[in-house]
Every structure is written in C-alpha cells, then in structure tokens.
Design an enzyme around this catalytic site. Structure first.
Site, short mmCIF file in Angstrom:
data_model
loop_
_atom_site.label_atom_id
_atom_site.label_comp_id
_atom_site.label_asym_id
_atom_site.label_seq_id
_atom_site.Cartn_x
_atom_site.Cartn_y
_atom_site.Cartn_z
N ASP A 143 0.78 -1.25 0.00
CA ASP A 143 0.00 0.00 0.00
C ASP A 143 0.81 1.30 0.00
O ASP A 143 0.47 2.24 0.75
CB ASP A 143 -0.97 0.01 1.19
N LYS B 131 -6.96 -5.03 -2.88
CA LYS B 131 -7.73 -5.55 -1.74
C LYS B 131 -8.63 -4.44 -1.21
O LYS B 131 -8.39 -3.26 -1.46
CB LYS B 131 -6.77 -6.00 -0.64
N CYS C 146 -2.12 -2.64 7.59
CA CYS C 146 -2.01 -3.58 6.47
C CYS C 146 -0.71 -4.36 6.47
O CYS C 146 -0.69 -5.52 6.07
CB CYS C 146 -2.25 -2.84 5.16
#
Ligand code: VGL
Ligand code: ZN
Length: 196
Positions: free
Chosen positions: A11, A97, A141
C-alpha cells in the site's frame, strides 16, 4: 539453498503519504528504501508484488458508513495511485484488496491480482516460500499481511527500514512489531543485512 523469496510492497499509495487522505507520518520515507529492495529482488529475478488498498466509495470501512477511516484509496482516484517515485517495473504484479463494501481487508492476503488470483495462490504457483514485507502501514495492512502470510505457511521477513505506522495511539506500531514477532516474523533491521 535458501527458500525462494518474494518481495511484497504494501500500500505505498498517495493517500497514505504526506498530503493524502489518510497520511502516515513520514510514509513517503519508505519509497527510496523500497526502491533499493526492488532493485535487489529484480536483479535476483525474484517476484515482486505491490498491494494496493482499492475501496469502493461506499464501504463500511469508511466513517460515513460505520467504519473508522476517512475516505481513502477509492478505486480509480489519484489517492489510490502508487507514490510516483516508487519504481515499480513492468514485471511487478499488483494485488488489489478492500474492494468489498463490507470488509476492511487489511491483509494483502485478502487481495487478488487483475485476473482474480488470490495472493497466496500466486506465491505458491511461483514456488515462493519466504516473503519480505515492507510498506504502509505498520500497524494495519503490514501487520495483517505479515500475520496472514505466517498463517498461510510462508516464512516472513519484516523489512524494518521500509515500514511506517498510522499510530492512532502512539505505541500502535511498537505493539504491532511485538505481535508480528510473536507470530513468528523475522525482523530485518536494514537492507544491508539482506540475503536472498
Ligand atoms: C490501511 C487503514 C485503512 C493500511 C488501509 O494500508 O494500512 N490502514 N486502510
Ligand atoms: Zn483502507
């Protein structure tokens, strides 16, 4: 013979960097470090995966719909784009995701590539046994990706010089490091100690 490795970049998107909707303090500092990891993995011809948070506008992940987060990384917006200095080559596989309307999906292992193949399946197809994880954010994450990777049976190395945390409360990242270690992750303090 070492177990086959893959790099997982979590990310590193505009919304998690300074100026973004859910900015992680100094989040952009991971970019040059991750670029060095990319170079090393590419030189060793090892797989590189970049996960991205990829939310619909309406999701229970967001405050407006009962969640805890401001709107961020909405699909096809500038905030969801990878940081422009991140040197993702053409071989990098993108795993998305968080696309469901009712799921936080903090873990890269909740994500799929463009063809719909889940991350764990991709790694197994490639014969990967060991994953090296860096990116944003340490306490969400990155943590969930590391712990799910261990649960899925991979050895996990956490890239200590390539992570930054959200820290909704000040010691969240420290706690996350403890949880990841307790779950079995190995901590690599610096790229200088990398051995592939
Ligand atoms: C993340 C909070 C909300 C992350 C994603 O990438 O760590 N954190 N969505
Ligand atoms: Zn999110």
């Amino acid at each position: 013979m070492q177990e086959k490795a893959a790099l997982i970049i979590v990310d590193v998107q505009n919304d998690f960097c300074p100026g973004g909707a859910l900015a992680v303090a100094k989040g952009d500092e991971v970019v040059p470090v991750i670029n060095r990891y990319i170079e090393k993995f590419a030189a060793a011809r090892l797989p590189i995966i970049a996960t991205r948070d990829w939310h619909p506008l309406k999701t229970t992940h967001f405050k407006n719909y009962g969640g805890v987060w401001p709107e961020h990384c909405v699909q096809d917006t500038a905030g969801a784009v990878f940081h422009s200095d991140l040197q993702l080559g053409s071989d990098v596989v993108v795993v998305s995701k968080g696309a469901a309307a009712d799921d936080d999906s903090y873990s890269g292992f909740d994500g799929k590539d463009d063809a719909g193949t889940p991350l764990a399946e991709l790694l197994r197809e490639w014969g990967v046994q060991r994953i090296f994880v860096g990116g944003l954010a340490t306490d969400y994450c990155v943590k969930h990706t590391v712990i799910d990777g261990l649960k899925a049976g991979f050895a996990v190395v956490l890239l200590g010089d390539a992570i930054r945390g959200v820290n909704l409360t000040p010691d969240d990242s420290e706690k996350a490091l403890g949880e990841m270690r307790a779950a079995g992750a190995v901590f690599l303090a610096s790229i200088d100690g990398l051995s592939l």
